[in-house]
Design a protein around this motif. Structure first.
Motif, PDB file in Angstrom:
ATOM      1  N   GLY A 269       0.805  -1.115   0.118  1.00 57.22           N
ATOM      2  CA  GLY A 269       0.069   0.119  -0.241  1.00 57.22           C
ATOM      3  C   GLY A 269       0.936   1.160  -0.090  1.00 57.22           C
ATOM      4  N   VAL A 291      -3.517   0.002   9.190  1.00 57.85           N
ATOM      5  CA  VAL A 291      -4.121  -0.133   8.120  1.00 57.85           C
ATOM      6  C   VAL A 291      -5.737  -0.865   8.242  1.00 57.85           C
ATOM      7  N   ASP A 292      -6.683   0.033   8.057  1.00 57.90           N
ATOM      8  CA  ASP A 292      -8.018  -0.369   8.453  1.00 57.90           C
ATOM      9  C   ASP A 292      -7.998  -0.890   9.867  1.00 57.90           C
ATOM     10  N   GLN A 294      -5.710  -2.474  11.383  1.00 59.48           N
ATOM     11  CA  GLN A 294      -5.148  -3.570  11.650  1.00 59.48           C
ATOM     12  C   GLN A 294      -3.481  -3.431  11.368  1.00 59.48           C
ATOM     13  N   CYS A 296       0.194  -3.280  10.558  1.00 59.69           N
ATOM     14  CA  CYS A 296       1.290  -3.878   9.269  1.00 59.69           C
ATOM     15  C   CYS A 296       2.402  -3.003   9.179  1.00 59.69           C
ATOM     16  N   ASP A 310       3.430  -3.062   3.806  1.00 61.11           N
ATOM     17  CA  ASP A 310       2.932  -4.353   3.536  1.00 61.11           C
ATOM     18  C   ASP A 310       1.454  -4.691   4.036  1.00 61.11           C
ATOM     19  N   ILE A 311       0.778  -4.995   3.070  1.00 61.80           N
ATOM     20  CA  ILE A 311      -0.669  -5.206   3.300  1.00 61.80           C
ATOM     21  C   ILE A 311      -1.097  -6.673   2.730  1.00 61.80           C
ATOM     22  N   LEU A 314      -3.890  -8.375   4.423  1.00 62.23           N
ATOM     23  CA  LEU A 314      -5.249  -7.779   4.356  1.00 62.23           C
ATOM     24  C   LEU A 314      -5.895  -7.535   2.888  1.00 62.23           C
ATOM     25  N   ALA A 317      -8.155  -4.542   2.254  1.00 61.66           N
ATOM     26  CA  ALA A 317      -7.516  -3.083   2.353  1.00 61.66           C
ATOM     27  C   ALA A 317      -7.208  -2.716   0.869  1.00 61.66           C
ATOM     28  N   SER A 321      -8.481   2.838   1.965  1.00 59.37           N
ATOM     29  CA  SER A 321      -8.412   2.322   3.386  1.00 59.37           C
ATOM     30  C   SER A 321      -7.539   3.573   4.230  1.00 59.37           C
ATOM     31  N   VAL A 323      -5.206   4.802   7.120  1.00 64.00           N
ATOM     32  CA  VAL A 323      -3.882   4.409   7.850  1.00 64.00           C
ATOM     33  C   VAL A 323      -3.673   5.288   8.971  1.00 64.00           C
TER      34      VAL A 323
END
Ligand SMILES: Cc1ncc(COP(=O)(O)O)c(C=O)c1O
Length: 361
Positions: A269, A291-292, A294, A296, A310-311, A314, A317, A321, A323
């Motif tokens: 992302g 991110v959302d 979660q 990351c 690094d998503i 997810l 995402a 999304s 951040v």
């Protein structure tokens, strides 16, 4: 749509943290340190939010104090480094500011000035940090000179600063404290000593006044955890959004210099936030982001306006999304450790191009 980076400033959290500083030092007044634009949070907004509870503020310069006065802040404001030029004394008097005196030229400027009302002076003791102040051998003499100034000076306090009240090894702190104690006993001086770490963890240093700064913004300045039962709330939450997503095969470099390579197929992302906003370019691979909601890992070097995350784990995402770079759900102190720095520099380093959005109680 505007560039999506924004700093939410939770003024309720600021008031909560100020209440913590008061609760743990109930016999001390707490002067809210709001220098450096309230550690990046916006000095005027923070002062207004605290105005009903904080009896005084502390800043680093006359200009910082002037902007607070212009916005209607009436409380006493302490200039932590005092005046930088003798010419400033007239403004200090006109604005009713309090001033630190740490050097003989400042002392002489005060003693040679004839104010219409007495000036409030905080005499600085160099108790061992060796930054500003009179050493313990010369302090009593300067104190006596100010005391002899009659109605030109009032409310003398002893002010000093700890170099290592935050550290687990107490040796330097103890040496400084012994110096402060011996001068205080000799002069029966009211104290203004405790910064955030001392306010939080060294109750014996609580004086007539304390000077908490960073703890008001929700960052823990101690090397270890906060004392039991104490909790601070993050005031600033720095948010942005994903503006693009790259799907890459294994072995591809990401960002300037190719510092990081995919070790498997990955979804990366692209976040609208960079060092041009104040996000630290030294952030290492693995620095956490939300991110959302979660966690990351940041991957690759931070650029001026973007950074990469690094998503891969997810799948939902994508562009748009949310951040969180630090703040609610992701402490600024944790992010700072990954940048080999401290929460102070991340918060204070947030640049003016990031809009602040004030969430009022
Ligand atoms: C003289 C002085 N007093 C108080 C403070 C507040 O310290 P803290 O933010 O650690 O509470 C500072 C911070 O730099 C300072 O320089």
């Amino acid at each position: 749509m505007a560039r999506p980076i924004i700093a939410d400033i939770d003024l309720d959290a600021l008031c909560h943290n100020y209440a913590v500083a008061r609760r743990i030092a109930p016999r001390s007044h707490a002067m809210a340190v709001i220098k450096a634009n309230a550690y990046g949070h916006g000095a005027v907004a923070c002062a207004k939010a605290l105005a009903a509870v904080a009896p005084a503020f502390a800043v680093a310069s006359l200009e910082e104090a002037e902007s607070l006065r212009e916005s209607g802040i009436l409380q006493p404001i302490l200039l932590l480094e005092g005046i930088f030029d003798t010419d400033e004394l007239a403004r200090v008097e006109a604005l009713g500011l309090w001033q630190v005196v740490h050097s003989d030229w400042q002392l002489n400027a005060v003693l040679n000035y004839s104010p219409a009302r007495p000036l409030t002076v905080w005499l600085k003791l160099d108790s061992g940090m060796h930054r500003l102040g009179f050493d313990s051998a010369s302090f009593a003499d300067r104190w006596a000179k100010l005391q002899a100034a009659g109605d030109r000076v009032r409310d003398l306090h002893l002010i000093s600063h700890f170099a290592s009240a935050d550290q687990a090894d107490p040796s330097q702190f103890e040496r400084q404290w012994q110096t402060i104690e011996s001068v205080r006993q000799q002069l029966e001086a009211p104290l203004c000593i405790a910064n955030s770490p001392a306010t939080l963890a060294k109750p014996r240093t609580h004086g007539h006044w304390n000077r908490p700064g960073i703890m008001l913004y929700g960052s823990n300045p101690l090397e270890g955890a906060l004392p039991d039962g104490m909790s601070l709330k993050p005031v600033m939450t720095l948010r942005s959004r994903l503006i693009a997503v790259q799907t890459l095969p294994m072995g591809e470099p990401v960002g300037y210099g190719g510092r990081w390579h995919t070790s498997r197929p990955a979804r990366i992302g692209i976040v609208a936030a960079g060092y041009g906003d104040g996000y630290d370019r030294h952030a290492a691979d693995g620095t956490p982001l939300l991110v959302d909601g979660q966690r990351c890992p940041l991957v690759g070097r931070v650029s001026m306006d973007m950074l990469t995350v690094d998503i891969s784990h997810l799948p939902d995402a994508g562009v748009g999304s949310e951040v969180v770079l630090w703040g609610r759900g992701l402490g600024v102190d944790e992010v700072a450790r990954h940048c080999d720095t401290i929460g102070y520099t991340l918060l204070t380093g947030l640049l003016p191009r990031v809009p602040r959005r004030y969430l009022v109680p």
